[in-house]
Design an enzyme around this catalytic site. Structure first.
Site, PDB file in Angstrom:
ATOM      1  N   GLN A 105     -32.488  63.684   3.643  1.00 43.05           N
ATOM      2  CA  GLN A 105     -33.778  63.076   3.838  1.00 43.05           C
ATOM      3  C   GLN A 105     -34.655  63.804   3.463  1.00 43.05           C
ATOM      4  O   GLN A 105     -35.520  63.804   2.501  1.00 43.05           O
ATOM      5  CB  GLN A 105     -34.540  61.852   5.272  1.00 43.05           C
ATOM      6  CG  GLN A 105     -33.525  61.113   6.004  1.00 43.05           C
ATOM      7  CD  GLN A 105     -32.052  61.678   6.244  1.00 43.05           C
ATOM      8  OE1 GLN A 105     -31.323  62.716   6.258  1.00 43.05           O
ATOM      9  NE2 GLN A 105     -31.402  60.377   5.965  1.00 43.05           N
ATOM     10  N   THR A 106     -35.170  65.108   3.887  1.00 41.91           N
ATOM     11  CA  THR A 106     -35.983  65.567   3.594  1.00 41.91           C
ATOM     12  C   THR A 106     -35.339  66.702   2.158  1.00 41.91           C
ATOM     13  O   THR A 106     -36.762  67.429   1.006  1.00 41.91           O
ATOM     14  CB  THR A 106     -36.597  66.928   4.340  1.00 41.91           C
ATOM     15  OG1 THR A 106     -35.553  67.688   4.623  1.00 41.91           O
ATOM     16  CG2 THR A 106     -36.670  66.330   5.417  1.00 41.91           C
ATOM     17  N   ARG A 107     -34.575  66.692   2.066  1.00 42.77           N
ATOM     18  CA  ARG A 107     -33.996  68.084   0.435  1.00 42.77           C
ATOM     19  C   ARG A 107     -34.320  69.591   0.656  1.00 42.77           C
ATOM     20  O   ARG A 107     -35.031  70.097  -0.190  1.00 42.77           O
ATOM     21  CB  ARG A 107     -34.391  66.849  -1.156  1.00 42.77           C
ATOM     22  CG  ARG A 107     -33.111  65.850  -0.689  1.00 42.77           C
ATOM     23  CD  ARG A 107     -32.905  65.555  -1.829  1.00 42.77           C
ATOM     24  NE  ARG A 107     -34.102  64.993  -2.084  1.00 42.77           N
ATOM     25  CZ  ARG A 107     -34.755  64.367  -3.249  1.00 42.77           C
ATOM     26  NH1 ARG A 107     -34.197  65.009  -4.940  1.00 42.77           N
ATOM     27  NH2 ARG A 107     -35.611  64.443  -3.431  1.00 42.77           N
ATOM     28  N   MET A 108     -35.165  69.757   1.530  1.00 34.21           N
ATOM     29  CA  MET A 108     -35.535  70.514   1.506  1.00 34.21           C
ATOM     30  C   MET A 108     -35.122  71.899   3.121  1.00 34.21           C
ATOM     31  O   MET A 108     -34.981  71.130   4.105  1.00 34.21           O
ATOM     32  CB  MET A 108     -37.651  70.899   2.239  1.00 34.21           C
ATOM     33  CG  MET A 108     -37.782  69.690   0.871  1.00 34.21           C
ATOM     34  SD  MET A 108     -39.942  70.533   0.710  1.00 34.21           S
ATOM     35  CE  MET A 108     -40.274  69.331   2.100  1.00 34.21           C
ATOM     36  N   ASP A 151     -17.433  58.833 -15.448  1.00 41.50           N
ATOM     37  CA  ASP A 151     -16.946  59.430 -16.409  1.00 41.50           C
ATOM     38  C   ASP A 151     -15.431  58.931 -16.558  1.00 41.50           C
ATOM     39  O   ASP A 151     -14.436  58.946 -17.146  1.00 41.50           O
ATOM     40  CB  ASP A 151     -15.806  60.518 -15.681  1.00 41.50           C
ATOM     41  CG  ASP A 151     -17.183  62.063 -15.322  1.00 41.50           C
ATOM     42  OD1 ASP A 151     -17.883  62.495 -16.591  1.00 41.50           O
ATOM     43  OD2 ASP A 151     -17.150  62.878 -14.186  1.00 41.50           O
ATOM     44  N   ASP A 155     -15.631  70.015 -17.929  1.00 37.42           N
ATOM     45  CA  ASP A 155     -16.673  69.997 -17.095  1.00 37.42           C
ATOM     46  C   ASP A 155     -17.565  71.143 -16.793  1.00 37.42           C
ATOM     47  O   ASP A 155     -16.842  72.509 -16.458  1.00 37.42           O
ATOM     48  CB  ASP A 155     -17.778  68.950 -16.031  1.00 37.42           C
ATOM     49  CG  ASP A 155     -17.535  68.159 -16.528  1.00 37.42           C
ATOM     50  OD1 ASP A 155     -18.243  67.729 -17.367  1.00 37.42           O
ATOM     51  OD2 ASP A 155     -17.212  66.915 -15.522  1.00 37.42           O
ATOM     52  N   LYS A 205     -38.512  75.718   1.207  1.00 38.21           N
ATOM     53  CA  LYS A 205     -38.117  75.743  -0.282  1.00 38.21           C
ATOM     54  C   LYS A 205     -37.158  74.611  -0.788  1.00 38.21           C
ATOM     55  O   LYS A 205     -36.953  74.121   0.250  1.00 38.21           O
ATOM     56  CB  LYS A 205     -37.557  76.881  -0.880  1.00 38.21           C
ATOM     57  CG  LYS A 205     -35.956  76.501   0.220  1.00 38.21           C
ATOM     58  CD  LYS A 205     -34.888  78.190  -0.709  1.00 38.21           C
ATOM     59  CE  LYS A 205     -33.437  78.017  -0.266  1.00 38.21           C
ATOM     60  NZ  LYS A 205     -33.149  77.951   1.102  1.00 38.21           N
ATOM     61  N   ASP A 214     -30.460  79.993   5.580  1.00 40.27           N
ATOM     62  CA  ASP A 214     -29.509  78.750   5.419  1.00 40.27           C
ATOM     63  C   ASP A 214     -28.322  79.873   4.714  1.00 40.27           C
ATOM     64  O   ASP A 214     -28.000  80.675   3.049  1.00 40.27           O
ATOM     65  CB  ASP A 214     -30.818  78.839   3.465  1.00 40.27           C
ATOM     66  CG  ASP A 214     -29.165  78.204   2.140  1.00 40.27           C
ATOM     67  OD1 ASP A 214     -28.627  77.834   2.709  1.00 40.27           O
ATOM     68  OD2 ASP A 214     -31.015  77.668   1.342  1.00 40.27           O
TER      69      ASP A 214
END
Lengths: 602, 692
Positions: free
Chosen positions: B386-389, B532, B313, B401, B350
């Site tokens: 949940q927010t993915r930010m 897979d 992969d 972002k 981050d």
């Protein structure tokens, strides 16, 4: 090593390879049914054979069916030759009125010729009628050779085919071997031999008066045909005078051609290729030696062409040649060195300006040491067994060489077909160990070598040592066996060991000096021949079938290359190690100890 | 778990193995190994001959027979010992795994949702189908599937990897392993196995060797060894009649004794490889364990050595799993500097590799390399499932972002506009195989998108060299990626793989594997996702990542506890090593026989044919000392080679011919020479000690 010797041997090998190459490529075409123009006109005859026998083109046999056909065909051959011998007195072409042979001799001879061994417990000119020789023995000379060739072609198909169910058709392979290879070559060779003075006649034996009568003594024979013994157990001798000589004749040239080409080796005359009517000149001697190795060498080229890489065949050929040349050097050295005991008696045996020297006992003066040594080595490396000298008279080490060449399993060129398939079995074993050493499931020519192949390879490699060692051991322990040994001692041991090595490996040459035409030896050696021949054939065909069913793995950098000098060394090593480890103890008790005693080691 | 490698000669382990090797003298055990069984029978026979000699009717002096007998028994014991040591090491590894199996208390839910009431039960009482709640700080009580919730889980106990992983319901990250710990949030887990059948249990069973079966090559090799044994049996057994005959005709000496013949037989048959064969197999699986790979069968380990094609992969194997910021694509009316500044601020807290890479790139663009950026009084918004930010609220600005669709939803919710140009930039980046990360700003109720950060794949350092190595080993590498072929080709070229499969679907993978297998090649692959599984099941060597789904683990024949796809290369090497060790020891064993013949043949026939004394090239003192020395050497060499059998022959990535040449030289030629020296040394010692 003198220049003459090197020249002779160099010439021999050069001519051999020059002839084998085109012949091998020709055979590669023949077995595919792709006939070159100069034999294409024989195709109707080939097809006629199939129509006659009800063989269909494209009838692909699985290995069991193929093996069944080989066995059935061979059994038929044994029965036919047996019957011919047992009935020859009442059949035509028997001008000398030869008697029917005994059952054990007939069995031994029939098996011997069908297994391509051609061990002869009889003297041809005093035992067999012309019909037996021509219809029984000569025919089997062709068919047993063609059988061996068919089997190796089936094995080649195993390597060549991908995920296939069959390995070809035995009848087609048999007919093609005979019609396109053995017959034409025999015809050419027979004519050449006739040109050299080999007899070809169906006339009765000629009788010529001797210029001088010879007085001699011979054992008195009683009414039962056995020598009469005196009180001390020694044969009673009676005086006799010979005034005329009987010259044995017969259709020799035609039989001798195939005797060599088909690696049969069964002489027309008892003295085989040392007989002046069978091998009269150095030229006929050279032709006969070439004919012995020609097809086995050519098959290496055929193999290379069939697996799509000529170098694969050349590697096998190189391994065979290397072993042959090394042992030839030992042979010629041992024979030229002669017997030091003579020196101690004041007899010069060393070569000098005036004489060639060496051990000339049992050799023909017209061939000499070098041509005889080459013949001895070639005829035992190849499972031919024709002889142009008496092997019993070789020096101990000179006798060890032919004996060990047979014990290696007749894979140094070996019999037509049988030599190559035997060598490929060794290649499989060698590749297996080597494959493990490079960290991959072993593969040979793109075919994975797995448990089944190993099992069958083990069977093939074990078969002949089993027959040789058990046969020898049994014969030495049994009254009937020990009785045949005329030279008790290390040499007598060698004679028995030689006989079983020759029989089980289907060579057929003999150390004389062993009374082998007895019910015991005829039966025991006959069984050894059958066991040696057909166990291996069955195992080889099983391998062929299993390989044919496999995928063919494309080579990569991780694949063990099998066309390199390294592989040649590996293959030689495998053959030598197996042969040495199995037979070293018995060779030590035979020729080795005899040699040490001869040179005076205490 | 990480430290599974242990000293070869752990005291307790050796004591245990010594005792075990005596227990294994039982015929029921011996008969499984044909070569050693012959030695066992030979030992029994000479023991009988010794007793007969004690009774005064011996074929040879009782002391001599006893010495031979003892060393024959030692030969059997040493072989048993080798196997016991290998298995003992396996068991020790298993014990280390067992340490993970502690009783934990599970919160068993009445119904399969987070709000349902629960009661606590011990983990052993959980059955397949039970649903449990696992909250931050809890240990997951058994293998299962996440049915609800998102949480970060510490799997270091299993994988040795300290970074926590995210587990969530649905998709490829829903499998959890018993014994691991939830660090944040909560999960509702449906238990998928009964006690005693968990993944750990099966791993332990495997390593303990309880279910070890002979591998195909081991079977083929055993056949060869049996054939050799039969050959030597024939050669030695027929020596008795030959000897009787020779004594008869030579008129001197006496026939060779059965004791000597048994000694000769045992020396000749391949006891070295025969005695070490199963130890090599056990150790091969053990070496996989040391690499944190559990093989479900020895066959899989062996097949690994045969691999022709590696399917790898792209993400995580060839490229760093984390993409790195490569470019800024500002929205209309926004300068690159503005975008870079915003991205920098949003990424300050981050700590993910992606975040740090954005900081690095932004600093570079802003020419602020090395300068510390402070944002006093800011409040950082962390990434949640949940927010993915993520982002920052500072000086009235709130910068976010995140994934393009998350940011788009965020902007639209705040009444902002998502322009077509931005969408175009997002699509362009995605099409190149890179990941677009949108940056948005909202202040005083107005929200706008500032632009897109392009996160690109970075090919792992050193991977190109590994691939070159594989090529030398004859293994073809194929990169599997969901990218389009342009991107795939660019990365493939950069990484130096031989081939690639772009826009790979599960079907395309399966087809590729089948096609290679059809051509006769053996295919290895790694995988972790449920999709897979079919390809893993089809591949000859299938390494499932431990982080992967249960379905992937079931379909594979190996599991990598570290979930490191590059491990495949080491797996191949270990497989090759196992085969090479067998081949090398077989060669060594057979090559040894030459010297043994030279020791025993002249000794056995010294009385009958003194001339054969010239074959005593080693100049061994007496026939008795010669035979005894050969037997002792034969027994000791098994012990001497145990470390090699356990560690394996050194593997170097070279072409087949080079490896063969080296091993033939070391083990073939070495095997010829070593016993000459060894037997002579033992003979000198015996003479020195006045034992012979």
């Amino acid at each position: 090593m003198n220049a003459n010797l090197l020249l002779q041997y160099g010439f021999f090998f050069a001519v051999l390879f020059l002839l084998a190459w085109p012949l091998g490529l020709y055979m590669a075409r023949i077995y595919r049914g792709d006939l070159p123009a100069f034999v294409a006109w024989l195709r109707p005859l080939e097809n006629f054979c199939y129509r006659l026998a009800g063989v269909r083109h494209g009838d692909d046999m699985g290995w069991r069916r193929y093996a069944g056909a080989v066995l059935a065909f061979s059994l038929l051959g044994v029965l036919a030759v047996y019957a011919l011998q047992r009935l020859q007195l009442w059949l035509p072409f028997n001008p000398q009125a030869m008697a029917n042979t005994t059952p054990d001799l007939a069995f031994n001879t029939a098996v011997s010729f069908v297994t391509n061994t051609n061990w002869q417990a009889y003297g041809g000119e005093t035992t067999m009628s012309y019909l037996t020789q021509m219809l029984g023995l000569a025919v089997q000379n062709f068919l047993s050779a063609a059988t061996g060739m068919a089997v190796v072609v089936a094995l080649m198909r195993g390597f060549q085919r991908k995920e296939a169910g069959g390995i070809g058709n035995f009848w087609i392979d048999l007919v093609r071997s005979t019609l396109y290879v053995l017959l034409p070559l025999s015809l050419i060779l027979a004519l050449a031999l006739v040109g050299q003075g080999v007899v070809q006649s169906v006339a009765p034996y000629a009788s010529v008066p001797l210029t001088q009568a010879v007085d001699y003594e011979q054992p008195k024979v009683g009414a039962d045909g056995q020598p009469v013994l005196d009180a001390a157990g020694k044969p009673v001798l009676e005086a006799a005078t010979a005034r005329e000589q009987t010259l044995a004749l017969g259709p020799a040239a035609s039989q001798i051609a195939i005797k060599h080409l088909g690696t049969n080796g069964g002489g027309f005359f008892n003295a085989n290729s040392s007989h002046p009517y069978e091998n009269p000149t150095p030229v006929s001697n050279l032709l006969q030696m070439l004919a012995i190795v020609l097809i086995p060498a050519a098959l290496c080229f055929t193999f290379g062409r069939w697996v799509g890489d000529l170098r694969q065949g050349l590697a096998i050929l190189a391994a065979m040649t290397a072993i042959l040349v090394a042992l030839l050097a030992v042979e010629v050295w041992a024979e030229q060195a002669g017997n030091p005991l003579f020196e101690r008696l004041g007899l010069a045996t060393q070569g000098s300006e005036l004489m060639a020297g060496g051990n000339m006992e049992g050799k023909e003066a017209r061939f000499g040491i070098s041509a005889t040594s080459l013949f001895v080595t070639v005829t035992t490396a190849v499972s031919c067994g024709a002889v142009n000298a008496m092997h019993d008279s070789l020096t101990p080490l000179g006798g060890l060489v032919p004996m060990w060449l047979m014990q290696l399993g007749e894979v140094v060129f070996g019999g037509v077909g049988s030599g190559l398939y035997g060598m490929l079995v060794f290649a499989i074993v060698g590749v297996f160990v080597a494959g493990l050493m490079i960290g991959r499931t072993p593969e040979y020519l793109g075919k994975k070598i797995e448990a089944y192949e190993m099992k069958m390879a083990a069977v093939a490699i074990l078969a002949t040592p089993l027959a040789v060692l058990l046969g020898t051991a049994l014969s030495l322990m049994l009254e009937a066996g020990a009785a045949g040994v005329f030279n008790p001692g290390a040499h007598g041991f060698s004679e028995v060991l030689y006989a079983f090595s020759s029989a089980a490996n289907n060579n057929g040459s003999a150390f004389a000096g062993l009374g082998a035409n007895t019910p015991y030896y005829n039966t025991a050696l006959g069984l050894a021949m059958l066991f040696g021949r057909f166990t291996i054939i069955a195992a080889v065909l099983a391998i062929a079938g299993s390989l044919a069913a496999k995928k063919r793995i494309p080579p990569s950098a991780g694949t063990l290359p099998t066309h390199t000098p390294l592989f040649v060394v590996l293959l030689i090593g495998t053959v030598i190690v197996v042969g040495a480890l199995t037979f070293l103890p018995s060779l030590a008790l035979g020729p080795v100890v005899e040699h040490l005693q001869m040179v005076g080691v205490r | 778990m990480k430290t599974t490698s242990q000293s070869l000669y752990d005291r307790a382990l050796l004591q245990e193995a010594a005792w075990e090797s005596v227990k294994r003298l039982s015929p029921r055990y011996q008969v499984k190994n044909p070569v050693m069984f012959v030695v066992w029978l030979g030992s029994l026979l000479t023991t009988g001959l010794w007793l007969q000699a004690l009774a005064g009717e011996g074929e040879a002096p009782a002391g001599f027979i006893l010495a031979i007998t003892l060393w024959l028994w030692f030969t059997v014991l040493f072989a048993n010992f080798a196997e016991a040591v290998a298995e003992g090491r396996g068991k020790a590894q298993a014990a280390a795994l067992k340490g993970l199996k502690k009783t934990v208390w599970a919160k068993k839910l009445r119904e399969a949702h987070a709000g349902a009431p629960f009661h606590t039960v011990p983990s052993e009482d959980l059955r397949k189908g039970d649903v449990v709640l696992v909250q931050a700080g809890d240990v997951i009580p058994g293998d299962g599937e996440v049915v609800e919730g998102v949480a970060s889980v510490d799997e270091s106990a299993i994988t040795g990897e300290s970074a926590p992983v995210i587990r969530e319901s649905g998709g490829d990250f829903s499998a959890v392993t018993g014994g691991t710990r939830v660090l944040s949030d909560w999960l509702v887990v449906k238990i998928t196995v009964n006690p005693g059948e968990t993944f750990l249990d099966r791993m332990i069973g495997m390593v303990e060797g309880a279910r070890r079966q002979k591998t195909p090559n081991e079977i083929a090799l055993t056949i060869l060894l049996v054939a050799l044994t039969l050959t030597f049996l024939l050669a030695t057994a027929t020596l008795l009649p030959f000897s009787i005959y020779s004594v008869g005709v030579a008129g001197s000496g006496s026939p060779v004794t059965v004791t000597v013949l048994v000694a000769l037989l045992v020396c000749l048959i391949p006891t070295t490889i025969g005695g070490l064969l199963s130890a090599i197999g056990v150790a091969g699986m053990g070496r996989m364990m040391e690499k944190n790979v559990i093989a479900t069968s020895g066959k899989a380990v062996e097949a690994a050595g045969d691999v022709d094609v590696l399917l790898l992969d792209k993400t995580g194997t060839i490229t760093l799993g984390n993409r790195q910021a490569a470019a800024f694509a500002p929205a209309a009316g926004v300068s690159e500097k503005e975008l870079a500044e915003a991205a920098l601020l949003a990424s300050l807290a981050d700590e993910t590799p992606e975040g740090r890479s954005i900081v690095t790139l932004a600093k570079e663009r802003l020419h602020q390399r090395g300068r510390d950026i402070h944002a006093d009084g800011a409040s950082f918004v962390h990434f949640t499932a949940q927010t993915r930010m993520s982002g920052i609220d500072w000086q009235g600005r709130s910068i976010r972002k995140g994934a393009a669709d998350a940011v788009k939803a965020h902007i639209l919710a705040l009444g902002g506009e998502w322009s077509a140009a931005v969408q175009q930039a997002v699509d362009d980046i995605a099409r190149r195989g890179a990941t677009p990360l949108a940056v948005a700003e909202s202040s005083a109720g107005a929200a706008r998108v500032l632009g897109v950060v392009e996160l690109k794949d970075i090919v792992k350092g050193g991977i190109k060299e590994r691939f070159a190595e594989l090529r030398r080993m004859g293994i073809k590498t194929v990169m599997i990626t969901g990218d389009n072929s342009l991107t795939a080709a660019a990365i493939a070229a950069e990484a130096g793989v031989d081939d690639f499969l772009a826009e790979a679907t599960p079907e395309a993978k399966l087809k590729l594997i089948r096609q290679h297998q059809q051509d006769g090649r053996l295919v290895a692959m790694t995988g972790d996702g449920t999709n897979d599984a079919p390809a893993l099941a089809q591949a000859d060597v299938a390494v499932a990542m431990n982080s992967g789904t249960q379905a992937a683990k079931e379909a594979g024949n190996m599991v990598d506890l570290d979930s490191n796809p590059t491990k495949l290369i080491e797996i191949v090497e270990t497989g090759k090593q196992m085969l090479m060790t067998r081949g090398a020891l077989t060669t060594f064993s057979i090559a040894n026989d030459v010297a043994k013949y030279f020791a025993i043949i002249p000794a056995a026939f010294a009385a009958t044919y003194p001339a054969l004394g010239v074959l005593n090239v080693m100049g061994l003192a007496t026939p008795a000392s010669a035979i005894l020395s050969a037997v002792i050497f034969n027994a000791l060499v098994i012990v001497a080679l145990i470390p090699l059998a356990l560690k394996g022959v050194a593997y170097r990535p070279q072409g087949a011919a080079a490896i063969l040449r080296r091993n033939l030289l070391v083990y073939g030629v070495g095997g010829l020479v070593v016993p000459f020296a060894g037997i002579k040394a033992i003979d000198l010692m015996l003479v020195g000690l006045h034992l012979a």
